[in-house]
Design an enzyme around this catalytic site. Structure first.
Site, PDB file in Angstrom:
ATOM      1  N   CYS A 106       2.653  45.096  76.529  1.00  0.00           N
ATOM      2  CA  CYS A 106       2.516  45.814  77.802  1.00  0.00           C
ATOM      3  C   CYS A 106       3.870  46.030  78.454  1.00  0.00           C
ATOM      4  CB  CYS A 106       1.589  45.035  78.743  1.00  0.00           C
ATOM      5  SG  CYS A 106      -0.108  44.965  78.171  1.00  0.00           S
ATOM      6  N   ASN A 137      -2.752  41.180  71.550  1.00  0.00           N
ATOM      7  CA  ASN A 137      -1.340  41.033  71.194  1.00  0.00           C
ATOM      8  C   ASN A 137      -0.764  39.642  71.463  1.00  0.00           C
ATOM      9  OD1 ASN A 137      -1.532  41.511  73.939  1.00  0.00           O
ATOM     10  ND2 ASN A 137       0.223  42.903  74.031  1.00  0.00           N
ATOM     11  N   GLU A 171      -4.474  42.914  84.277  1.00  0.00           N
ATOM     12  CA  GLU A 171      -3.223  43.521  83.819  1.00  0.00           C
ATOM     13  C   GLU A 171      -3.603  44.520  82.740  1.00  0.00           C
ATOM     14  OE1 GLU A 171      -0.710  44.760  81.469  1.00  0.00           O
ATOM     15  OE2 GLU A 171      -0.444  42.693  80.744  1.00  0.00           O
TER      16      GLU A 171
END
Length: 496
Positions: A298, A169, A264
């Site tokens: 996210c 992304n 992450e």
């Protein structure tokens, strides 16, 4: 255009090359990996399918190059990073074009990502000179029972080889957020880009090549995760892994061994709305937080927990704004574009159908064409629905109505994720208490979750990750402390 002009040497016919030993190369496998355009669902690009032998070669080069790079003065490392940043920003168009076609990111947002990445590299160069240019000097007599007979000098030294694995992304920005700290700290860097986003990354790596970094210091390996993924992450030459993505990170962390990890791994970011909140501000932030880049972030708003007394008004305000969102191709800067793959679209649809079967209120008609899903607000979502807990990574926002702040906090904390959250209220005292109670790495007060600015700390709790990002934290993670102790024959005191 991508792969032309300054970037012509990275393309071999229809297949983009990989980068190793300061050169653009074709893989000995003779195979390639197709990159599918999410909007057209047709092959847009092809990249090399690198082999395990090529991974081994890259790792040996990285180990050797790092030894010399660690002896390069800090100012010189920073100078090269500034040069790479300038080249990146001056040549943003091919990378932005690749982002549009690889991951269906709107054109204006694609340009923003590249420019932001250049700024991040430069900031990291400046911060690195400050952080790494300072050490500590400790005296032994500060600890009980000791005279001043020992002088302790500490400094930060590089780890060695850093493996960077960014997500689809933000493939350019989240790659440089790993590359720049690693390099300024004196490490070498092996980049494994995501398949969707690989061509953007290859263009970005060429900017570092053009800046004049030493051969072997930076490598970019493309290929199938099933063939080289575990081989890379478990490679004995790797001294640190920085990964952004999903569940794969949990698997990596279990296999990686005794090396520093920066992970992450996504979130289920909750938006808690109190009765006294500015509801227009709330609605604007739900739109921005939940639907920008089609919710494939996210830090997107993944669940709205709104007090029952204001829920109707919030839902109506958000509905009115959803109706104004444009849906279409990324080239036209549509607000909502195709999600990254058919499997992603199918997963999102599964969550939506589960909510429908269990009685959620659809504020818009569910509509899908290929990978393109129209924005959808789901009201009256209950905890027994999958969408209340799972991360859709798409343009679907669920609303749970709550009767107390404690109910909202409990729902947030019951999640296996703990990346970010937000709370909307005009009472700063309540906001701080709720922030302290939320089990997330970051809480935004009166704004949607967000990763930036890029120098802010960014971290997740629970299954959302390990370690902390942000320029300073990344530099610290990619170094270790080295101590030298000077032992004196007799105590010595300044001016004594």
């Amino acid at each position: 255009m991508a792969g032309t002009g300054l970037f012509a040497e990275i393309l071999d016919g229809e297949v983009y090359k990989y980068y190793a030993d300061g050169e653009w190369k074709t893989s000995s496998s003779g195979k390639s990996v197709a990159i599918i355009n999410p909007a057209t669902r047709k092959t847009q690009y092809k990249v090399q399918a690198c082999t395990q032998e090529e991974v081994n070669a890259v790792m040996e080069l990285a180990k050797s190059a790092q030894k010399s790079w660690a002896k390069t003065p800090l100012w010189k490392r920073a100078e090269l990073l500034h040069k790479a940043a300038a080249i990146l920003k001056d040549n943003k168009a091919p990378m932005a074009e690749s982002l549009v076609k690889e991951i269906a990111k709107p054109a204006k947002d694609s340009v923003t990502e590249v420019v932001r990445s250049g700024d991040l590299i430069s900031y990291c160069a400046e911060e690195g000179v400050r952080i790494l240019g300072e050490g500590k000097f400790l005296l032994s007599d500060s600890f009980p029972g000791n005279d001043r007979t020992k002088y302790c000098l500490t400094s930060k030294i590089p780890l060695g080889v850093v493996l960077a694995i960014p997500p689809f992304n933000y493939p350019v920005n989240l790659a440089v957020s790993k590359i720049a700290p690693a390099l300024i700290a004196g490490n070498s860097l092996v980049l494994k880009p995501p398949t969707q986003g690989a061509v953007s990354c290859l263009h970005m790596v060429h900017c570092f090549h053009l800046a004049g970094f030493p051969k072997g210091l930076i490598s970019c390996i493309t290929g199938k995760g099933s063939e080289i993924g575990d081989f890379l992450t478990m490679h004995p030459a790797v001294n640190c892994i920085s990964f952004t993505g999903g569940d794969t990170g949990i698997s990596i962390s279990k296999k990686a061994g005794m090396i520093p990890l920066q992970m992450e791994l996504g979130g289920k970011d909750a938006c808690i709305v109190l009765e006294d909140a500015d509801l227009d501000l709330v609605a604007s932030n739900i739109i921005k937080g939940g639907f920008s880049y089609s919710g494939q972030r996210c830090t997107a708003v993944k669940v709205v927990l709104v007090m029952e007394s204001v829920a109707d008004e919030v839902v109506e305000k958000v509905k009115a704004k959803v109706a104004k969102l444009t849906v279409g191709p990324p080239e036209e800067n549509s607000d909502i574009t195709a999600v990254v793959s058919e499997s992603s679209a199918n997963f999102i649809e599964g969550l939506v159908m589960d909510a429908k079967e269990k009685g959620a209120t659809f504020c818009q008609e569910y509509k899908r064409e290929g990978n393109l899903i129209w924005p959808l607000l789901l009201d009256n979502v209950r905890p027994d629905m999958r969408i209340a807990w799972e991360e859709p990574f798409g343009p679907v926002v669920p609303v749970l109505r709550i009767n107390s702040v404690e109910e909202g906090i409990n729902h947030c904390n019951a999640s296996n994720f703990g990346l970010q959250g937000c709370v909307f209220t005009k009472d700063i005292n309540k906001a701080i208490l709720i922030s302290d109670a939320m089990e997330t790495g970051t809480v935004q007060i009166n704004s949607a979750p967000a990763r930036g600015p890029d120098h802010f700390p960014f971290q997740g709790l629970k299954d959302s990750g390990i370690g902390s990002q942000g320029v300073t934290n990344s530099i610290n993670l990619m170094t270790k402390v080295k101590t030298t102790v000077i032992n004196l024959p007799t105590p010595s005191y300044s001016m004594g």
